[in-house]
Design a protein around this motif. Structure first.
Motif, PDB file in Angstrom:
ATOM      1  N   ASN A  29       0.934  -1.178  -0.017  1.00 53.19           N
ATOM      2  CA  ASN A  29      -0.101   0.082   0.057  1.00 53.19           C
ATOM      3  C   ASN A  29       0.848   1.364   0.002  1.00 53.19           C
ATOM      4  O   ASN A  29       1.565   1.391   1.218  1.00 53.19           O
ATOM      5  N   ASN A  30       0.913   2.071  -1.141  1.00 49.05           N
ATOM      6  CA  ASN A  30       1.521   3.258  -1.224  1.00 49.05           C
ATOM      7  C   ASN A  30       1.189   4.577  -0.508  1.00 49.05           C
ATOM      8  O   ASN A  30       1.705   5.312  -0.083  1.00 49.05           O
ATOM      9  N   ASN A  31      -0.127   4.388   0.130  1.00 48.72           N
ATOM     10  CA  ASN A  31      -0.736   5.220   0.668  1.00 48.72           C
ATOM     11  C   ASN A  31      -0.492   6.828   0.293  1.00 48.72           C
ATOM     12  O   ASN A  31      -0.342   7.862   0.847  1.00 48.72           O
ATOM     13  N   LEU A  32      -0.709   6.833  -1.114  1.00 48.02           N
ATOM     14  CA  LEU A  32      -0.654   8.171  -1.749  1.00 48.02           C
ATOM     15  C   LEU A  32      -1.838   8.905  -1.391  1.00 48.02           C
ATOM     16  O   LEU A  32      -3.154   8.397  -1.224  1.00 48.02           O
ATOM     17  N   GLN A  33      -1.781  10.275  -1.151  1.00 48.28           N
ATOM     18  CA  GLN A  33      -3.330  11.154  -0.930  1.00 48.28           C
ATOM     19  C   GLN A  33      -3.065  12.215  -2.023  1.00 48.28           C
ATOM     20  O   GLN A  33      -2.102  12.638  -2.389  1.00 48.28           O
ATOM     21  N   ASP A  34      -4.350  12.295  -2.599  1.00 43.08           N
ATOM     22  CA  ASP A  34      -4.530  13.209  -3.634  1.00 43.08           C
ATOM     23  C   ASP A  34      -4.777  14.639  -2.941  1.00 43.08           C
ATOM     24  O   ASP A  34      -5.488  14.616  -2.088  1.00 43.08           O
ATOM     25  N   LYS A  35      -3.868  15.616  -3.318  1.00 45.54           N
ATOM     26  CA  LYS A  35      -4.209  16.967  -2.678  1.00 45.54           C
ATOM     27  C   LYS A  35      -4.227  18.076  -3.984  1.00 45.54           C
ATOM     28  O   LYS A  35      -3.561  17.930  -4.890  1.00 45.54           O
ATOM     29  N   ARG A  36      -5.014  18.887  -3.906  1.00 49.75           N
ATOM     30  CA  ARG A  36      -5.042  20.115  -4.574  1.00 49.75           C
ATOM     31  C   ARG A  36      -4.704  21.327  -3.928  1.00 49.75           C
ATOM     32  O   ARG A  36      -4.799  21.527  -2.755  1.00 49.75           O
ATOM     33  N   PHE A  37      -4.043  22.345  -4.533  1.00 49.52           N
ATOM     34  CA  PHE A  37      -3.144  23.483  -4.022  1.00 49.52           C
ATOM     35  C   PHE A  37      -3.851  24.583  -4.565  1.00 49.52           C
ATOM     36  O   PHE A  37      -4.233  24.835  -5.766  1.00 49.52           O
ATOM     37  N   GLY A  42      -2.985  25.172 -11.316  1.00 47.59           N
ATOM     38  CA  GLY A  42      -4.282  25.387 -11.362  1.00 47.59           C
ATOM     39  C   GLY A  42      -5.063  24.527 -10.383  1.00 47.59           C
ATOM     40  O   GLY A  42      -4.380  23.626  -9.723  1.00 47.59           O
ATOM     41  N   LYS A  43      -6.248  25.097  -9.765  1.00 46.85           N
ATOM     42  CA  LYS A  43      -6.730  24.146  -8.794  1.00 46.85           C
ATOM     43  C   LYS A  43      -7.430  23.128  -9.004  1.00 46.85           C
ATOM     44  O   LYS A  43      -7.676  22.142  -8.508  1.00 46.85           O
ATOM     45  N   GLY A  44      -7.615  22.757 -10.558  1.00 46.51           N
ATOM     46  CA  GLY A  44      -7.853  21.540 -11.079  1.00 46.51           C
ATOM     47  C   GLY A  44      -6.879  20.277 -11.036  1.00 46.51           C
ATOM     48  O   GLY A  44      -7.203  19.296 -11.484  1.00 46.51           O
ATOM     49  N   ILE A  45      -5.572  20.747 -10.808  1.00 50.70           N
ATOM     50  CA  ILE A  45      -4.417  19.800 -10.807  1.00 50.70           C
ATOM     51  C   ILE A  45      -4.258  19.110  -9.376  1.00 50.70           C
ATOM     52  O   ILE A  45      -4.243  19.857  -8.539  1.00 50.70           O
ATOM     53  N   LYS A  46      -4.168  17.893  -9.325  1.00 54.68           N
ATOM     54  CA  LYS A  46      -3.908  17.196  -8.242  1.00 54.68           C
ATOM     55  C   LYS A  46      -2.435  16.753  -8.302  1.00 54.68           C
ATOM     56  O   LYS A  46      -1.934  16.292  -9.266  1.00 54.68           O
ATOM     57  N   ASP A  47      -1.878  16.698  -7.071  1.00 52.59           N
ATOM     58  CA  ASP A  47      -0.763  16.220  -6.858  1.00 52.59           C
ATOM     59  C   ASP A  47      -1.087  14.811  -5.963  1.00 52.59           C
ATOM     60  O   ASP A  47      -1.721  14.778  -5.076  1.00 52.59           O
TER      61      ASP A  47
END
Length: 148
Positions: A29-37, A42-47
């Motif tokens: 389990n990589n435990n990646l968390q989707d975050k927007r900044f 742009g606010k539509g791009i997630k990291d």
């Protein structure tokens, strides 16, 4: 183009094959968390923000020699690295095509184990879950492009 099958591999602990495995699962389990900044990009791009990677090994096995499992159960996770003989869990998966995947885990502990003793005095089985904290080696020999 077939996946790695356990029937083409080995599991060893203390430098010896570990029991007679009838069922095996490795979960990573990589435990990646989707975050927007806001403010950067742009606010539509997630990291994808990485967190602590976790591993879980679940297995069902016929007990052929309880010494290995007893040692595994009694070892504390902080005393496994660098021990003699090696207390690493070594997973080796191979295919006839020459492809292979080798993984070595250290710093693990047993979270559950259930010993089944049948009424007919047949073989004793164990269902166990191991939680490795450290993947110390991962080597892949394949024709596929590995990313990440």
């Amino acid at each position: 183009l077939e996946p790695f099958f356990f029937s083409d591999g080995t599991i060893s602990v203390y430098g010896q094959q570990f029991l007679k495995i009838t069922n095996f699962t490795l979960t990573i389990n990589n435990n990646l968390q989707d975050k927007r900044f806001i403010g950067i990009g742009g606010k539509g791009i997630k990291d994808g923000i990485p967190a602590q990677r976790t591993y879980e090994i679940s297995l069902t096995a016929l007990v052929t020699d309880d010494t290995l499992f007893t040692e595994l159960l009694n070892n504390d996770e902080n005393n496994t690295a660098g021990a003699t003989p090696s207390t690493s869990i070594d997973l080796v998966f191979t295919k006839d095509s020459g492809e292979s995947l080798t993984m070595t885990f250290d710093d693990y502990y047993t979270t559950s184990n259930t010993w089944t003793i049948p009424d007919d005095k047949g073989p004793v089985t164990v269902e166990a879950t191991l939680m490795p904290r450290t993947l110390t080696n991962c080597t892949a020999v394949t024709h596929w492009v590995l990313q990440g």
